[in-house]
Design a protein around this motif. Sequence first.
Motif, PDB file in Angstrom:
ATOM      1  N   PHE A  21      30.582   1.497  33.860  1.00  0.00           N
ATOM      2  CA  PHE A  21      31.468   0.609  33.109  1.00  0.00           C
ATOM      3  C   PHE A  21      31.366   0.899  31.609  1.00  0.00           C
ATOM      4  O   PHE A  21      32.378   0.912  30.901  1.00  0.00           O
ATOM      5  N   THR A  22      30.139   1.139  31.131  1.00  0.00           N
ATOM      6  CA  THR A  22      29.942   1.460  29.716  1.00  0.00           C
ATOM      7  C   THR A  22      30.667   2.747  29.343  1.00  0.00           C
ATOM      8  O   THR A  22      31.316   2.831  28.289  1.00  0.00           O
ATOM      9  N   LYS A  23      30.574   3.743  30.208  1.00  0.00           N
ATOM     10  CA  LYS A  23      31.231   5.028  29.940  1.00  0.00           C
ATOM     11  C   LYS A  23      32.746   4.862  29.910  1.00  0.00           C
ATOM     12  O   LYS A  23      33.428   5.399  29.026  1.00  0.00           O
ATOM     13  N   VAL A  24      33.298   4.110  30.856  1.00  0.00           N
ATOM     14  CA  VAL A  24      34.743   3.870  30.902  1.00  0.00           C
ATOM     15  C   VAL A  24      35.181   3.098  29.655  1.00  0.00           C
ATOM     16  O   VAL A  24      36.206   3.425  29.030  1.00  0.00           O
ATOM     17  N   THR A  25      34.417   2.087  29.281  1.00  0.00           N
ATOM     18  CA  THR A  25      34.760   1.290  28.098  1.00  0.00           C
ATOM     19  C   THR A  25      34.744   2.150  26.839  1.00  0.00           C
ATOM     20  O   THR A  25      35.648   2.057  25.991  1.00  0.00           O
ATOM     21  N   MET A  65      37.969   2.827  24.505  1.00  0.00           N
ATOM     22  CA  MET A  65      37.899   2.453  23.089  1.00  0.00           C
ATOM     23  C   MET A  65      38.134   3.683  22.213  1.00  0.00           C
ATOM     24  O   MET A  65      38.804   3.590  21.181  1.00  0.00           O
ATOM     25  N   GLY A  66      37.589   4.815  22.643  1.00  0.00           N
ATOM     26  CA  GLY A  66      37.791   6.047  21.880  1.00  0.00           C
ATOM     27  C   GLY A  66      39.250   6.469  21.876  1.00  0.00           C
ATOM     28  O   GLY A  66      39.758   6.957  20.867  1.00  0.00           O
ATOM     29  N   CYS A  67      39.943   6.263  22.979  1.00  0.00           N
ATOM     30  CA  CYS A  67      41.350   6.655  23.065  1.00  0.00           C
ATOM     31  C   CYS A  67      42.269   5.681  22.340  1.00  0.00           C
ATOM     32  O   CYS A  67      43.240   6.090  21.707  1.00  0.00           O
ATOM     33  N   CYS A  68      42.000   4.408  22.466  1.00  0.00           N
ATOM     34  CA  CYS A  68      42.913   3.397  21.924  1.00  0.00           C
ATOM     35  C   CYS A  68      42.576   2.975  20.499  1.00  0.00           C
ATOM     36  O   CYS A  68      43.479   2.828  19.667  1.00  0.00           O
ATOM     37  N   MET A  69      41.330   2.746  20.229  1.00  0.00           N
ATOM     38  CA  MET A  69      40.942   2.175  18.947  1.00  0.00           C
ATOM     39  C   MET A  69      40.594   3.228  17.893  1.00  0.00           C
ATOM     40  O   MET A  69      40.845   3.012  16.713  1.00  0.00           O
ATOM     41  N   GLU A  70      40.060   4.331  18.313  1.00  0.00           N
ATOM     42  CA  GLU A  70      39.603   5.340  17.345  1.00  0.00           C
ATOM     43  C   GLU A  70      40.733   5.888  16.476  1.00  0.00           C
ATOM     44  O   GLU A  70      40.561   5.988  15.251  1.00  0.00           O
TER      45      GLU A  70
END
Length: 125
Positions: A97-101, A105-110
Amino acid sequence: MDVDLVNRDPNGLNEHLKVQFEDVLAEPEGAHSIDCVWKLSATCFNLWLGLCYKLLTLFYGICIAAEWGCEFASIAFYHVWYITPILRMCEINCAVFTKVTKTCMGCCMEPCCEACGALFHHFKK
């Protein structure tokens, strides 16, 4: 396993149990009984404390110790065969779950954060 017959509370588990005569009964100044009464009271207290404690431990101590042994064996059993494997399973699932999150986050927020950072990077005092 050797049992220490002298120091029976090496970890101080029962420091709060004060059962000496002076810790239970005390006469303030001005209210003293006759000396022989006070001495006999202390003797009776210590005699009955020791006798009752020894009788209670004789009749119940071994059974109670056996019950506590069973309780702690059950706790150890549940931890070894149930609780620890469940915690390990949760750790494994949470790692996924941590890896998916982090990926999401890297794709959307970064990109948004990088764009804001680049925008504010040009502002100087």
